[in-house]
Enzyme design. Structure first.
Site, PDB file in Angstrom:
ATOM      1  N   CYS A  42       0.843  -1.197   0.000  1.00  0.00           N
ATOM      2  CA  CYS A  42       0.000   0.000   0.000  1.00  0.00           C
ATOM      3  C   CYS A  42       0.885   1.257   0.000  1.00  0.00           C
ATOM      4  O   CYS A  42       1.996   1.246   0.523  1.00  0.00           O
ATOM      5  CB  CYS A  42      -0.902   0.006   1.233  1.00  0.00           C
ATOM      6  SG  CYS A  42      -2.050   1.405   1.277  1.00  0.00           S
ATOM      7  N   ASP A  44       0.430   3.793   1.706  1.00  0.00           N
ATOM      8  CA  ASP A  44       0.398   4.380   3.050  1.00  0.00           C
ATOM      9  C   ASP A  44       1.818   4.675   3.564  1.00  0.00           C
ATOM     10  O   ASP A  44       2.683   3.792   3.545  1.00  0.00           O
ATOM     11  CB  ASP A  44      -0.316   3.401   3.995  1.00  0.00           C
ATOM     12  CG  ASP A  44      -0.689   4.036   5.321  1.00  0.00           C
ATOM     13  OD1 ASP A  44       0.212   4.580   5.995  1.00  0.00           O
ATOM     14  OD2 ASP A  44      -1.876   3.985   5.684  1.00  0.00           O
ATOM     15  N   ARG A  46       2.968   4.851   6.355  1.00  0.00           N
ATOM     16  CA  ARG A  46       3.391   4.082   7.538  1.00  0.00           C
ATOM     17  C   ARG A  46       3.858   2.675   7.189  1.00  0.00           C
ATOM     18  O   ARG A  46       4.214   1.895   8.076  1.00  0.00           O
ATOM     19  CB  ARG A  46       2.222   3.996   8.533  1.00  0.00           C
ATOM     20  CG  ARG A  46       1.795   5.356   9.070  1.00  0.00           C
ATOM     21  CD  ARG A  46       0.444   5.283   9.733  1.00  0.00           C
ATOM     22  NE  ARG A  46      -0.611   4.944   8.774  1.00  0.00           N
ATOM     23  CZ  ARG A  46      -1.909   4.828   9.095  1.00  0.00           C
ATOM     24  NH1 ARG A  46      -2.284   5.016  10.348  1.00  0.00           N
ATOM     25  NH2 ARG A  46      -2.798   4.527   8.175  1.00  0.00           N
ATOM     26  N   HIS A  98      -2.086  -4.007   5.010  1.00  0.00           N
ATOM     27  CA  HIS A  98      -1.925  -3.595   6.414  1.00  0.00           C
ATOM     28  C   HIS A  98      -3.277  -3.354   7.048  1.00  0.00           C
ATOM     29  O   HIS A  98      -4.225  -2.965   6.371  1.00  0.00           O
ATOM     30  CB  HIS A  98      -1.036  -2.350   6.518  1.00  0.00           C
ATOM     31  CG  HIS A  98      -1.639  -1.115   5.925  1.00  0.00           C
ATOM     32  ND1 HIS A  98      -2.216  -0.130   6.685  1.00  0.00           N
ATOM     33  CD2 HIS A  98      -1.779  -0.712   4.647  1.00  0.00           C
ATOM     34  CE1 HIS A  98      -2.665   0.834   5.883  1.00  0.00           C
ATOM     35  NE2 HIS A  98      -2.414   0.505   4.643  1.00  0.00           N
ATOM     36  N   CYS A 101      -6.254  -0.112   6.836  1.00  0.00           N
ATOM     37  CA  CYS A 101      -5.959   0.518   5.535  1.00  0.00           C
ATOM     38  C   CYS A 101      -7.071   1.510   5.159  1.00  0.00           C
ATOM     39  O   CYS A 101      -8.251   1.140   5.094  1.00  0.00           O
ATOM     40  CB  CYS A 101      -5.817  -0.564   4.472  1.00  0.00           C
ATOM     41  SG  CYS A 101      -5.429   0.106   2.833  1.00  0.00           S
TER      42      CYS A 101
HETATM   43 CO    CO Z   1      -3.442   1.178   2.996  1.00  0.00          CO
END
Ligand code: CO
Length: 204
Positions: A42, A44, A46, A98, A101
């Site tokens: 992803c 993301d 993080r 994750h 999400c």
């Molecule tokens: Co995500």
């Protein structure tokens, strides 16, 4: 004044630290890349691929998009897979989702999010395929279960690509893994969907 000066300063320090420990690190790495892993994860912030598994530059080939989706006709993602499998000859493809999400969460909402809703349709489809597994769950638990199911679905999508199918037909021992990352404690979990070969044997 140079824009984002602090990032250039951080970069200089990072490069210097590596060269202090391994003086020819960048010289050697500039000659070739030979990663064993393709990471599809992803976007993301993080969930940074190299950092999660503590690997330096040169070790992981990476593709990231919102909610780590492998769409059958996404030329961007398919090109990455082709290059990784056929040219770099990676040994493992890792689909890493994750918990929590945002893309998965948004796909479960009824409100509009604009253009991205077209992308999130793919995750809505995953939710529809597995609705019986989700129907008794609520809130965070439901989001997290769909995060897991989405990874498993994408493992299947990777296995179905002509690229992976052809690699297996040619006798490659390429394996495809489904992982999930917990942003609350920084740990990875294997979802037990590792597949190898045309018969898609599940292996540990
Ligand atoms: Co995500």
């Amino acid at each position: 004044m140079k824009k984002l000066k602090h990032l250039f300063e951080r970069n200089q320090k990072w490069a210097n630290d590596i060269k202090e420990e391994t003086p020819d690190f960048f010289t050697q790495l500039s000659k070739q890349q030979a990663p064993d892993y393709l990471w599809i994860g992803c976007s993301d912030s993080r969930v940074p691929a190299n950092q999660l598994v503590a690997l330096p530059p040169g070790e992981i080939f990476v593709h990231r998009n919102i909610a780590n989706v492998v769409v059958h006709s996404d030329l961007n993602c398919l090109s990455v897979i082709q290059y990784a499998v056929e040219v770099l000859k990676v040994k493992h493809i890792i689909i890493c989702g994750h918990y929590g999400c945002g893309g998965v969460k948004a796909s479960m909402e009824d409100k509009e999010h604009g253009l991205i809703d077209n992308w999130l349709r793919h995750i809505k489809d995953v939710g529809r395929f597995h609705s019986f597994k989700l129907k008794d769950l609520q809130g965070e638990e439901k989001v997290d279960r769909l995060c897991e199911l989405n990874v498993i679905e994408q493992v299947n999508n990777v296995c179905e690509t002509t690229i992976v199918q052809n690699a297996w037909k040619a006798g490659s021992d390429l394996s495809v893994h489904g992982w999930i990352y917990d942003i609350k404690d920084g740990t990875l979990r294997d979802l037990g969907t590792c597949m190898v070969g045309e018969d898609r044997l599940l292996v540990d």
